[in-house]
Scaffold this active site. Structure first.
Site, mmCIF file in Angstrom:
data_model
loop_
_atom_site.group_PDB
_atom_site.id
_atom_site.type_symbol
_atom_site.label_atom_id
_atom_site.label_comp_id
_atom_site.label_asym_id
_atom_site.label_seq_id
_atom_site.Cartn_x
_atom_site.Cartn_y
_atom_site.Cartn_z
ATOM 1 C CG HIS A 1 0.120 13.494 3.561
ATOM 2 N ND1 HIS A 1 -0.152 13.712 2.229
ATOM 3 C CD2 HIS A 1 -0.398 14.550 4.230
ATOM 4 C CE1 HIS A 1 -0.784 14.865 2.097
ATOM 5 N NE2 HIS A 1 -0.965 15.386 3.288
ATOM 6 C CB SER B 1 6.852 -17.991 4.367
ATOM 7 O OG SER B 1 7.848 -18.243 3.395
ATOM 8 C CE LYS C 1 7.041 -12.627 5.943
ATOM 9 N NZ LYS C 1 7.051 -12.783 4.472
ATOM 10 C CD GLU D 1 -0.643 -9.954 1.847
ATOM 11 O OE1 GLU D 1 -0.540 -10.980 1.144
ATOM 12 O OE2 GLU D 1 0.285 -9.521 2.570
ATOM 13 C CD GLN E 1 -27.161 -16.516 -22.329
ATOM 14 O OE1 GLN E 1 -28.267 -16.786 -22.782
ATOM 15 N NE2 GLN E 1 -26.060 -17.122 -22.734
#
Length: 442
Positions: free
Chosen positions: A154, A275, A281, A288, A320
């Protein structure tokens, strides 16, 4: 050049020509189409449908076309209906009227079926090789970084494992992916060549010969099924989808591990981007994109299932549409495996951050319960006792192993000094069947 048209009195509408053409897609099958044609011509010579001179002339012409394509002097371009008409048109231009005998006892239906099967065999074996490379990369990275870390359920800290053991879970997934692909390759390895349009030919041809020439283990048994079978594409696209799901899960975990909140791993700059606005960043765009491209492969599977779901036998032009989705899927899968291999190979594993995280989730709580069970406490009671210990730890902001013996004994008189050694993180993995976590099981 068209491969048909004798019964037509009007030329095809220009829009229809464009709509009907698949050359821009199936030109990728040029190698398989020429190889299949060469095997077919050899067979026609073997059964005396073509003379030795005709066979040699056609084969030399086909080999010349292949050589020129490979060397770049013959471009795969022009106003052709498909790869088959491209090859025959160029053959006619090179060797003259003899080229028109190439298609004896063959239909485009069995021709494209054998081309596609050969292509899939060639390309999927390459994908299997890439899976092997990724498996080896995961094993190597795990061996080099066999550090303690929390395992999660979890997305909550659950029990202690090792980083190597976590990576080995993905090795098991990839092994199953490999088995699925190899099994699909075995099932499809039957030659449809000689089935013609749907009902074979009145000529005495030798299908076993062409199957052997092209490396198939046997021939297909039913002509109707042979030219309309695309099950193997569905099966491989299904296997690709499962494989991409595994890569997407691994991508998601590594993305989480790279966050400042975790810091378990650091991605190499080679597989990260920045970024345009925020200079601090470092984004895991490689992962991703793998996660995002998974949907493309799923789409290919749904595409072909939908295309085939209500087709009557035998061949229909709908088929096709099988190639574009498959070509896109295998290209996507291959680059995603390669990128994931690069990500794993170059990422840095942060041992100290993983060790620090062990203290944050009471991940030795289950072992406290096991300890009490060994002392004779029923498991349900032990579970209740440990739950109260964890609640106490949360209130006092401490780990279980940081509690004094007197504090622990206030929850159960069965707890003794040996509890500390029992629940020490590295010792946990040496007990019971947990020892397999530390073993090389590859």
């Amino acid at each position: 050049m068209k491969l048909w048209g004798g019964r037509f009195s009007k030329d095809t509408n220009e829009l229809m020509k464009k709509f009907n053409s698949s050359f821009y897609i199936d030109k990728r099958l040029y190698k398989q189409d020429i190889k299949g044609s060469i095997a077919h011509v050899r067979m026609l010579g073997k059964v005396n449908i073509l003379s030795t001179e005709e066979v040699d002339k056609i084969i030399n012409g086909l080999e010349g076309i292949l050589k020129d394509i490979e060397e770049g002097s013959l471009k795969l371009e022009g106003d052709y209906e498909d790869i088959h008409s491209f090859v025959e048109a160029n053959l006619l231009e090179r060797i003259g009227e003899t080229a028109k005998k190439l298609h004896t006892s063959r239909s485009r239906n069995d021709q494209v079926a054998v081309d596609m099967k050969m292509f899939v065999k060639d390309e999927v074996f390459n994908t299997v090789f890439k899976i092997d490379n990724l498996i080896e990369c995961l094993i190597k990275k795990g061996r080099e970084n066999e550090y303690l870390m929390p395992g999660f359920t979890h997305l909550q800290p659950a029990q202690v494992i090792t980083f190597r053991y976590h990576l080995m879970a993905y090795v098991e997934m990839l092994k199953r992916d490999k088995k699925r692909l190899l099994n699909a390759l075995y099932i499809l390895d039957e030659s449809p060549l000689g089935s013609c349009a749907l009902a074979g030919t009145t000529n005495e041809i030798d299908r076993e010969f062409t199957a052997s020439e092209l490396g198939f283990r046997c021939i297909t048994k039913n002509y109707l099924d042979s030219v309309s079978d695309r099950d193997y594409l569905i099966e491989i696209l299904s296997a690709f989808s499962i494989l991409m799901m595994h890569l997407s899960r691994l991508s998601e975990e590594i993305i989480i591990w790279t966050t400042p909140q975790f810091k378990f791993v650091t991605l190499s700059d080679e597989y990260s981007t920045g970024s345009s606005l925020m200079p601090q960043k470092k984004n895991p765009d490689s992962l991703e994109l793998i996660r995002g491209k998974t949907g493309r492969v799923y789409g290919g599977l749904i595409n072909i299932l939908t295309t085939l779901k209500a087709l009557p036998l035998a061949y229909n032009k709908d088929m096709q549409e099988d190639k574009e989705c498959f070509f896109d899927a295998i290209d996507t899968v291959n680059i995603c495996i390669d990128v994931m291999t690069g990500v794993i190979d170059t990422m840095k594993v942060n041992k100290e951050e993983m060790l620090k995280s062990l203290k944050k989730g009471y991940i030795n709580a289950t072992e406290v319960a096991d300890y009490l069970v060994k002392k004779g406490v029923p498991f349900r009671d032990a579970h209740e006792i440990v739950g109260r210990i964890v609640l106490y730890c949360e209130k006092t902001n401490r780990a279980i192993e940081d509690l004094k013996l007197e504090e622990l004994k206030s929850f159960s008189e069965e707890i003794e000094e040996d509890i500390y050694e029992y629940i020490e993180y590295s010792n946990i993995l040496k007990k019971g069947n947990k020892k397999y976590i530390l073993m090389e099981v590859e």
